[in-house]
Design a protein around this motif. Sequence first.
Motif, PDB file in Angstrom:
ATOM      1  N   LYS A  36       0.834  -1.209   0.000  1.00 50.12           N
ATOM      2  CA  LYS A  36       0.000   0.000   0.000  1.00 50.12           C
ATOM      3  C   LYS A  36       0.869   1.259   0.000  1.00 50.12           C
ATOM      4  N   ASN A  57      -4.490  -2.308   0.586  1.00 49.32           N
ATOM      5  CA  ASN A  57      -5.603  -1.865   1.438  1.00 49.32           C
ATOM      6  C   ASN A  57      -6.700  -1.118   0.702  1.00 49.32           C
ATOM      7  N   MET A 200       2.707  -8.262  11.916  1.00 50.42           N
ATOM      8  CA  MET A 200       3.139  -7.236  10.982  1.00 50.42           C
ATOM      9  C   MET A 200       4.630  -6.975  11.253  1.00 50.42           C
ATOM     10  N   SER A 201       5.133  -5.864  10.718  1.00 48.02           N
ATOM     11  CA  SER A 201       6.586  -5.609  10.846  1.00 48.02           C
ATOM     12  C   SER A 201       7.077  -5.650  12.295  1.00 48.02           C
ATOM     13  N   ARG A 216       1.770 -10.355   7.560  1.00 44.80           N
ATOM     14  CA  ARG A 216       1.576  -9.272   6.571  1.00 44.80           C
ATOM     15  C   ARG A 216       2.587  -8.164   6.868  1.00 44.80           C
ATOM     16  N   GLY A 218       4.861  -4.816   5.673  1.00 49.21           N
ATOM     17  CA  GLY A 218       5.091  -3.704   4.755  1.00 49.21           C
ATOM     18  C   GLY A 218       6.376  -2.960   5.073  1.00 49.21           C
ATOM     19  N   THR A 219       6.352  -2.220   6.180  1.00 50.22           N
ATOM     20  CA  THR A 219       7.448  -1.329   6.552  1.00 50.22           C
ATOM     21  C   THR A 219       8.826  -2.011   6.557  1.00 50.22           C
ATOM     22  N   ARG A 225       6.093   4.320   5.475  1.00 52.81           N
ATOM     23  CA  ARG A 225       5.180   4.992   4.548  1.00 52.81           C
ATOM     24  C   ARG A 225       5.063   6.471   4.916  1.00 52.81           C
TER      25      ARG A 225
HETATM   26  C1  LIG Z   1      -0.376  -1.715   6.571  1.00 59.25           C
HETATM   27  C2  LIG Z   1      -0.841  -3.044   7.020  1.00 59.25           C
HETATM   28  C3  LIG Z   1       0.071  -4.093   7.277  1.00 59.25           C
HETATM   29  C4  LIG Z   1       1.579  -3.917   7.209  1.00 59.25           C
HETATM   30  O1  LIG Z   1       2.008  -3.154   8.296  1.00 59.25           O
HETATM   31  P1  LIG Z   1       3.567  -2.830   8.556  1.00 59.25           P
HETATM   32  O2  LIG Z   1       3.586  -2.335   9.933  1.00 59.25           O
HETATM   33  O3  LIG Z   1       3.943  -1.801   7.552  1.00 59.25           O
HETATM   34  O4  LIG Z   1       4.312  -4.094   8.370  1.00 59.25           O
HETATM   35  C5  LIG Z   1      -0.439  -5.322   7.641  1.00 59.25           C
HETATM   36  N1  LIG Z   1      -1.767  -5.530   7.744  1.00 59.25           N
HETATM   37  C6  LIG Z   1      -2.662  -4.564   7.509  1.00 59.25           C
HETATM   38  C7  LIG Z   1      -4.116  -4.850   7.649  1.00 59.25           C
HETATM   39  C8  LIG Z   1      -2.234  -3.281   7.155  1.00 59.25           C
HETATM   40  O5  LIG Z   1      -3.135  -2.321   6.959  1.00 59.25           O
END
Ligand SMILES: *Cc1c(COP(=O)(O)O)cnc(C)c1O
Length: 230
Positions: A36, A57, A200-201, A216, A218-219, A225
């Motif tokens: 995202k 997202n 998550m991260s 999941r 991202g960062t 971001r």
């Molecule tokens: C943005 C997001 C992530 C990833 O989060 P990070 O902290 O960047 O790893 C995972 N799950 C959902 C639902 C998100 O919105």
Amino acid sequence: MATIAANLQAVMHRIRDAAQAAGRDEREIALLAVTKTWPAEFVRQARDAGQCAFGENYAQEGAQKAAELAGLGLEWHFIGPVQSNKTSLIAANFAWIHSIDRVKIAERLSVAREGKSPLEVCLQVNVSGEASKSGVAPDSVLELAQTVAKLPNLRLRGLMTVPEPVTDRAAQRRPFAQLRELKNELADKGIHTDTLSMGMSHDLEAAIAEGATLVRVGTAIFGERTRETT
Ligand SMILES: *Cc1c(COP(=O)(O)O)cnc(C)c1O
């Protein structure tokens, strides 16, 4: 430019270490790269480094990237709040949806998916203290699961959660343990699922310790971001 590949390697190492610490097989844990706000070019770089599953997202943003990168064999997962006027766009462009939290949305997605392979879906659960207000309450999960399991074009795969961000490892594990218990309770009622989408991260180790089958991230792969989406 080599950063995304190097970051992906580092995340894979974290997953391996966490699996080992939990006495689990690392192959039980899938990595979803969350793109995202990042351009299609970043997706391509991650793909060149071996990553195939990506999370988005926003329906529009995700559909655009999926179209731009069509033919690369990527698997797209929708992980954001589902608006009812976006169900067709989502059903047309994503293989998975992690964020179903009400019957109406599930029904619309099933209708929109008619004639294609079933959508793989998870129910998003608002375990106590969840930061985002999305998600079904724990005591309504069974009812929603029973309804979703009967819809013709959805395949119920499991549960997902986005807990409040905390740094203490024990506190991180609590909501993940709750989600695992909810999945077990569904199984006791005859609804068998294979996915716990959690971590998550900042908390993937805690999630893996509690049985995550998909994290999941991202960062930790793409960096901080500058724009948030929810
Ligand atoms: C943005 C997001 C992530 C990833 O989060 P990070 O902290 O960047 O790893 C995972 N799950 C959902 C639902 C998100 O919105």
